[in-house]
Motif scaffolding. Sequence first.
Motif, PDB file in Angstrom:
ATOM      1  N   HIS A 151      -2.566   2.658   5.844  1.00 42.82           N
ATOM      2  CA  HIS A 151      -3.940   3.140   5.173  1.00 42.82           C
ATOM      3  C   HIS A 151      -3.804   3.314   3.662  1.00 42.82           C
ATOM      4  O   HIS A 151      -4.561   3.027   2.890  1.00 42.82           O
ATOM      5  N   HIS A 171      -8.658  12.345   2.736  1.00 44.67           N
ATOM      6  CA  HIS A 171      -9.191  11.065   3.206  1.00 44.67           C
ATOM      7  C   HIS A 171     -10.346  11.435   4.187  1.00 44.67           C
ATOM      8  O   HIS A 171     -10.095  11.182   5.494  1.00 44.67           O
ATOM      9  N   GLU A 222     -12.722   4.791   2.047  1.00 47.45           N
ATOM     10  CA  GLU A 222     -11.771   5.246   3.405  1.00 47.45           C
ATOM     11  C   GLU A 222     -12.109   4.031   4.375  1.00 47.45           C
ATOM     12  O   GLU A 222     -11.001   3.833   5.110  1.00 47.45           O
ATOM     13  N   HIS A 257      -5.282   1.561   0.035  1.00 46.01           N
ATOM     14  CA  HIS A 257      -5.849   2.263  -1.254  1.00 46.01           C
ATOM     15  C   HIS A 257      -5.340   1.481  -2.453  1.00 46.01           C
ATOM     16  O   HIS A 257      -5.904   1.425  -3.360  1.00 46.01           O
ATOM     17  N   PHE A 293     -10.821  10.082  -1.687  1.00 55.49           N
ATOM     18  CA  PHE A 293     -11.881   8.579  -1.892  1.00 55.49           C
ATOM     19  C   PHE A 293     -12.936   9.000  -1.175  1.00 55.49           C
ATOM     20  O   PHE A 293     -13.120  10.090  -0.380  1.00 55.49           O
TER      21      PHE A 293
HETATM   22 ZN   LIG Z   1      -7.791   7.193   2.559  1.00 54.42          ZN
END
Ligand SMILES: [Zn+2]
Length: 471
Positions: free
Chosen positions: A137, A238, A196, A141, A191
Motif C-alpha cells: 500500500h 491513510h 487511498e 503511494h 492522503f
Molecule cells: Zn495510504
Amino acid sequence: MLSRRLNRTRAAIVWLTLVALLAMPLSLVAQTRIQYHNNKFSLQDDLKLGRQAAQEAEQQFPLLRDENARAYVERVGQRLVSAIPPEFQHREFQYYFKIINASDINAFALPGGPMFVNRGMIEAARNEGEMAGVMAHELSHVALRHGTAQATKAQKYSTLAGIAGIAGAVLGGPGLGQLAQAPFAVYLLKFSREYETEADLLGAQIMARAGYDPHDLANMFQTIERQSGGGGGFLSDHPSPKDRYARINQEAQLLRVTNPIGDSREFAGVQERLRSYPRAPSMAEIQRTGQRYPAERNGGGGSTNSPNGRVEYPSSRFQNYQILNGGVQVSVPNNWRQIDDSNSVWFVPEGAYGQYNGQAVFTHGVNFGVAQTNSRNLQQATNELISNLAQGNGNLRVNGSYQRTTFGGRNAIWTSLINTNEATGRPESVRLIATQLRNGQLLYMMAVAPQNERNFETAFQSVSNSVRIND
Ligand SMILES: [Zn+2]
C-alpha cells in the motif's frame, strides 16, 4: 503458394477474432486501471524531497538496531518493488526499507522510495502477507507519486523549495498519527480517500504479482482496526475509503497470484525476536521525551552556564521561518524563538539569551546574517567576516581549518571557532558556515553552544540542512 499463404492469413484472422471475442468479457472484469494524477514535479524532485524527509525521519525516530530484521524487511520490500507494474516503475527511484523502534502499528513511505516500517506493525501482522500488504500500500503511494501530486494541487507549497523547506517540520511533528497537522505532511504523508483507494488497488495488484494473497491487505486493515482501537496511527494517515475491506477483496477476486509464496518461517522468526525485546516506545512518547538526547537528559537536565541558568533541549518539532527579507527560509526547533539582533537573526531556546553590560548575549542557538565583504573568493570573504566578528568579541579565534560543505544547496565552507562567553565566562564552541549569494554578499550561519555540550549538534545540523536560499 500465394493462396495458401492467404488461407493461412485468413485462418489467423479468424483465430485472432475468436481470441478477441473470448477475451472481451474477461477484459470487462479485469483488474482496475489506475492512472497518474497531474504532477508538475519531476522524478528528481520526488527523490530529493524524499531523501531530505528521510534524513529528518532518521534524526527524529530511533531505528531498530537489528540488522537481521532489517535485511528481512528489505527483502520483502524489494520483492514488492520488482512487482510494481511496468507503467509505475521509475528507474530513478531508490527504494529502501528501515525499521523504526516504535510500538504504533504504522509505516510510512516517502517520495522517491525511502520506507519506514514500525516495529509495532511487524509485531501486529498475523503473517508475512499482512506485513507485505501495508508495505505494498505504501509503495503504491510512492509509485503513483501521490505526495507531489497532492502538492501540485496545493497553491501554497507549489514550488519544490516551498515543500522541501518545511520537510523539517513534518517529521518533527507529533506522532505520525497526528502528523496531518504539520503543513508539509498533508501533502506527503496524509492522503485523500481517492488516493487511498488507488493505493489499496495498486497495492493489491502488486501483492498478487509478488506472490502474496491480496486478501491479506484487506485483512491487515482489519488487524489494524482491531488493535489500534478503531482509529489513530495508520488509519489517520491513510483514512479509510468507504467499504475499504470489501473493495480490496473485490479486486483480489480479479487477480491471479503468480508464484504464490507459502508460509514464511522467516517472518515468524523475526516476529518472535522483536516480541522478545523490551517494549518499544510509541511515536508520541518518542516525540515527548526527545529521544535523540536521552544521555544528556540524564546528565543534569539542561545547561548550568546560561544567563538564565537553564536551557531546554531542542524540540524535535520544527517550525519554518522566512528571514533576511525573505531571502532565506529555515526550519528550527519549535521551542526556539526568533530574536532580531542589529543586523542578524538569532534562533535560541528559552534560557539561552540575556543581557550583559547592555548587550544581548547568547549561549545556545543559531545566528544568521549577511555580510558585505571585499572579496569574491569564498575563503577570503569568510576570513574577512571572522576578523570583523572578532572585533566585537575579543576572545573569538579560529580553531581549525576550512572544510568544504554545502549550504542551501550551494558550495560553502565551514570552520570551527572558540570563544569565551562574556556573560558566563565559559568557553563556547562556534561553528561557522558561509556561502556566497548571487550579489557577492556572504550568507553565514553560526551555531553556538558551550564547549562540551554536544546535545545541540543534531539540531544545528538539521537547521543547517533546512536552509533554502531565494536570491
Ligand atoms: Zn495510504
